[in-house]
Design a protein around this motif. Sequence first.
Motif, PDB file in Angstrom:
ATOM      1  N   ARG A  68       0.629  -1.059  -0.030  1.00  0.00           N
ATOM      2  CA  ARG A  68       0.015   0.391  -0.165  1.00  0.00           C
ATOM      3  C   ARG A  68       0.475   1.105  -0.308  1.00  0.00           C
ATOM      4  NH1 ARG A  68      -5.667  -1.339  -1.547  1.00  0.00           N
ATOM      5  NH2 ARG A  68      -6.261  -3.280  -0.137  1.00  0.00           N
ATOM      6  N   ASN A 144      -8.565  -8.246  -7.471  1.00  0.00           N
ATOM      7  CA  ASN A 144      -8.474  -7.799  -6.119  1.00  0.00           C
ATOM      8  C   ASN A 144      -7.924  -9.476  -5.794  1.00  0.00           C
ATOM      9  OD1 ASN A 144     -10.065  -5.824  -6.156  1.00  0.00           O
ATOM     10  ND2 ASN A 144     -12.108  -6.892  -5.653  1.00  0.00           N
ATOM     11  N   GLN A 145      -8.403 -10.253  -5.999  1.00  0.00           N
ATOM     12  CA  GLN A 145      -7.433 -11.886  -5.353  1.00  0.00           C
ATOM     13  C   GLN A 145      -6.492 -12.556  -5.920  1.00  0.00           C
ATOM     14  OE1 GLN A 145     -10.175 -15.638  -3.975  1.00  0.00           O
ATOM     15  NE2 GLN A 145     -11.243 -14.154  -4.526  1.00  0.00           N
ATOM     16  N   PRO A 387      -3.995 -14.271  13.083  1.00  0.00           N
ATOM     17  CA  PRO A 387      -2.577 -13.599  12.231  1.00  0.00           C
ATOM     18  C   PRO A 387      -2.103 -12.531  12.615  1.00  0.00           C
ATOM     19  CG  PRO A 387      -4.007 -15.144  11.141  1.00  0.00           C
ATOM     20  CD  PRO A 387      -4.075 -14.756  12.329  1.00  0.00           C
ATOM     21  N   ARG A 393       5.862 -10.458   9.901  1.00  0.00           N
ATOM     22  CA  ARG A 393       5.123 -11.317   8.951  1.00  0.00           C
ATOM     23  C   ARG A 393       6.880 -11.170   8.374  1.00  0.00           C
ATOM     24  NH1 ARG A 393      -0.671 -11.326   7.347  1.00  0.00           N
ATOM     25  NH2 ARG A 393      -0.018 -13.663   7.534  1.00  0.00           N
ATOM     26  N   ARG A 411       4.144  -5.696   8.318  1.00  0.00           N
ATOM     27  CA  ARG A 411       3.325  -5.386   9.383  1.00  0.00           C
ATOM     28  C   ARG A 411       3.688  -3.388   9.749  1.00  0.00           C
ATOM     29  NH1 ARG A 411      -0.960  -8.087  12.904  1.00  0.00           N
ATOM     30  NH2 ARG A 411      -1.199  -6.752  12.079  1.00  0.00           N
TER      31      ARG A 411
ATOM     32  N   VAL B  67      -7.087 -10.748   8.850  1.00  0.00           N
ATOM     33  CA  VAL B  67      -6.101 -11.238   8.843  1.00  0.00           C
ATOM     34  C   VAL B  67      -5.821  -9.723   7.832  1.00  0.00           C
ATOM     35  CG1 VAL B  67      -4.981 -12.259   7.321  1.00  0.00           C
ATOM     36  CG2 VAL B  67      -6.437 -13.982   8.422  1.00  0.00           C
ATOM     37  N   PRO B  68      -4.527  -9.118   8.790  1.00  0.00           N
ATOM     38  CA  PRO B  68      -3.898  -7.267   8.502  1.00  0.00           C
ATOM     39  C   PRO B  68      -4.213  -7.889   6.245  1.00  0.00           C
ATOM     40  CG  PRO B  68      -2.475  -8.575  10.151  1.00  0.00           C
ATOM     41  CD  PRO B  68      -3.363  -9.628  10.041  1.00  0.00           C
ATOM     42  N   GLY B  69      -4.297  -7.005   6.011  1.00  0.00           N
ATOM     43  CA  GLY B  69      -4.464  -7.192   4.733  1.00  0.00           C
ATOM     44  C   GLY B  69      -5.374  -7.839   3.653  1.00  0.00           C
ATOM     45  N   TYR B  71      -8.430  -9.767   5.098  1.00  0.00           N
ATOM     46  CA  TYR B  71      -9.735 -10.028   6.003  1.00  0.00           C
ATOM     47  C   TYR B  71      -9.780  -8.634   7.210  1.00  0.00           C
ATOM     48  CZ  TYR B  71      -9.463 -13.580   3.183  1.00  0.00           C
ATOM     49  OH  TYR B  71      -9.262 -15.044   2.318  1.00  0.00           O
ATOM     50  N   GLU B  97     -15.806  -6.266  -3.683  1.00  0.00           N
ATOM     51  CA  GLU B  97     -15.558  -4.423  -3.917  1.00  0.00           C
ATOM     52  C   GLU B  97     -15.020  -4.323  -2.745  1.00  0.00           C
ATOM     53  OE1 GLU B  97     -18.991  -2.157  -2.370  1.00  0.00           O
ATOM     54  OE2 GLU B  97     -19.850  -3.334  -3.710  1.00  0.00           O
ATOM     55  N   GLU B  98     -13.557  -3.028  -2.862  1.00  0.00           N
ATOM     56  CA  GLU B  98     -13.247  -3.081  -2.234  1.00  0.00           C
ATOM     57  C   GLU B  98     -13.440  -1.792  -1.338  1.00  0.00           C
ATOM     58  OE1 GLU B  98      -8.698  -1.485  -3.928  1.00  0.00           O
ATOM     59  OE2 GLU B  98      -9.550  -0.113  -2.973  1.00  0.00           O
ATOM     60  N   VAL B 105      -7.749  -0.814   4.569  1.00  0.00           N
ATOM     61  CA  VAL B 105      -8.793  -0.576   2.436  1.00  0.00           C
ATOM     62  C   VAL B 105      -8.349  -2.332   2.722  1.00  0.00           C
ATOM     63  CG1 VAL B 105      -8.660  -0.462   0.103  1.00  0.00           C
ATOM     64  CG2 VAL B 105      -8.346   1.465   1.129  1.00  0.00           C
ATOM     65  N   PHE B 106      -9.515  -2.928   2.127  1.00  0.00           N
ATOM     66  CA  PHE B 106      -9.957  -4.256   1.909  1.00  0.00           C
ATOM     67  C   PHE B 106     -10.193  -4.717   0.577  1.00  0.00           C
ATOM     68  CE2 PHE B 106      -9.209  -4.341   6.513  1.00  0.00           C
ATOM     69  CZ  PHE B 106      -8.405  -4.196   6.848  1.00  0.00           C
ATOM     70  N   SER B 107      -9.122  -5.716  -0.195  1.00  0.00           N
ATOM     71  CA  SER B 107      -9.971  -5.946  -1.364  1.00  0.00           C
ATOM     72  C   SER B 107     -10.431  -7.480  -1.957  1.00  0.00           C
ATOM     73  CB  SER B 107      -9.041  -5.907  -2.513  1.00  0.00           C
ATOM     74  OG  SER B 107      -7.919  -6.300  -2.353  1.00  0.00           O
ATOM     75  N   MET B 108     -10.353  -8.067  -0.676  1.00  0.00           N
ATOM     76  CA  MET B 108     -10.429  -9.643  -0.739  1.00  0.00           C
ATOM     77  C   MET B 108     -11.856  -9.637  -0.613  1.00  0.00           C
ATOM     78  SD  MET B 108      -8.330 -12.448  -1.541  1.00  0.00           S
ATOM     79  CE  MET B 108      -8.394 -13.396  -0.540  1.00  0.00           C
ATOM     80  N   VAL B 109     -12.568 -10.809  -1.735  1.00  0.00           N
ATOM     81  CA  VAL B 109     -13.453 -11.618  -1.535  1.00  0.00           C
ATOM     82  C   VAL B 109     -14.471 -11.524  -0.272  1.00  0.00           C
ATOM     83  CG1 VAL B 109     -13.742 -13.495  -2.082  1.00  0.00           C
ATOM     84  CG2 VAL B 109     -15.758 -12.469  -2.692  1.00  0.00           C
TER      85      VAL B 109
END
Lengths: 422, 151
Positions: A68, A144-145, A387, A393, A411, B67-69, B71, B97-98, B105-109
């Motif tokens: 980021r 996204n993934q 986590p 990490r 992190r 989960v950082p970055g 979820y 969506e983000e 900011v998170f972008s995972m589904v």
Amino acid sequence: MKRIFLPLIAILFITGCGEPENKMQPDPENGGLVLPEGFSALVVADSLGNGRHITIKDNGDMYVSLRRPKDGKGAVALRDTTGDGKADAVSYFGSVSGTGIELHDGYLYYGADSMVVRYPFNDYEDLLPSEAYEIIAAELVDQNQHAAKPFEFDNEGNMYVTIGAPANACMEQMRTKGSPGMDPCPILDYAGGIWQFKADVVGQTQMDDGYRYSTGIRHMVALRWNDNVGKLYGVQHGRDQLHQFYPDLYDAVAGAKLPSEEFMMLDDGADFGWPYCYYDQLQGKKVLAPEYGGDGVEIGRCSAKTDPIMGFPGHMAPNDLLFYSGTQFPEKYQNGAFIAFHGSWNRAPEPQKGYFVVFVPFEGTQPSGEWEIFADNFSQQEVVENPGDAVYRPCGLAVGPDGSLYVTDSREGRVWRIYYED
Amino acid sequence: MRTNFLLITALMMLSACSGGKKKEIDTSKKAGKTPVIESADDITAHPGHDVYTLHCLPCHQADGNGVPGMYPTLHDTEWVNGDTETLISIVLHGMDEEIEVNGEVFSMVMAPLPHLTDLEVADVLNYVRKRFGTADGSITPEQVGEVRDEG
């Protein structure tokens, strides 16, 4: 190429920073790491941001990518001007953020999620490159993934880019219990593999100019050319949620251990089987995924897929790989592989695993022994349940001009330099 | 060799963890996240606990910190404390969506969970809102049914 540079680098290093009063000192408790006997670590830099990969110039300048942006910048350059190992010049630069970063042919290449760009240097000895970049490969799949775009070069003018599958197991309905796997999986046409591009041609696109070099790879953040044998290697992020989706076939413990994080040797045209197959390191074989009718034992179509050269326990998230090209470390490490495991999340409710850097001895193209933990305690926790509890990490790896091993953290943005002294 | 190394590592970690560092970090990270559910017994006795463990915990983790970055946390966020219809809809229909949660900011589904019953959705959301959030009142199965019918 790299081998020719080593003597030069050694000379530069000795003349440049051999003053005894500036000798490197390890940090207290090695900056938080637990290392094998004879190894020490110091903290090169701290609090850089979400550090990802790292690349180091022959003069020792370091470049770290950021997942980021920090203050609008996607990379940070570090220089140690006093020879004590600590970065005393820290400069943020670059308008794109991402994962892949590598110096090549006088440029700094950078993998944003949708493209690979390169920054020229006005003078290669400058710390910062030019702010204006050239686009090498554009229109890379970015959904996204698994969007991170690590990349690597061979010595024949090619660049290899990971195009991760924007999916877990190519189910009809994304990550949804009971949804079957699509057959054939349409994602494999445009993702789930390694694409090859020309390293020095500007303006390529994935669909027009990219060549699908290897396929059946879910996502591969750890990707590295092995100069000793002239082959590409990588470590896959294996699929998630076997237990959550198929509790009758996989209990919580099996779902934590499986599937393997696969260490792959990537030949032209190789197919490693995702999403149809996964490697079970406990049985030592590739088996059919449950979304495609597998029961945890049946092999089916997977007999035609390429096996990994080593199978690590599941979900540990291998985020970088390198083959140790230095001579500073003891002989056992030379030409062997280091792998940074970012650490799991999909082992819950079982304890998490990873959050360490491992070593794999090599002979020729193959591992010559078992893997072992090399650098540990990044999490600063006895056991990682969540986590979010991990303080650090490990994510990126590089070898410096004197043969030290550098490790980045995602992190807090810490960078360690691990070195060996008799 | 390996065994010795592991043993040494374990010993070092044990001794390291008996110092102040781990506790300090834990305290700072969890400050201000006191769950309304007071005890471990309260947590496991809640009807939403088993639903959470099976369907939410894999990503959002046992402590709800995510989960950082990847979820997002469920602690003290407007997504959990705010509009119930939106919250129900995210569980039933997922999210691709983000989003920004507490500045990250998170972008995972987020996988849709349409196979959960109206009661299970109500239970798990009440559990999440009580344990990780500050919301008063409760979500009823009827409310879940209405959002489901709206599609």
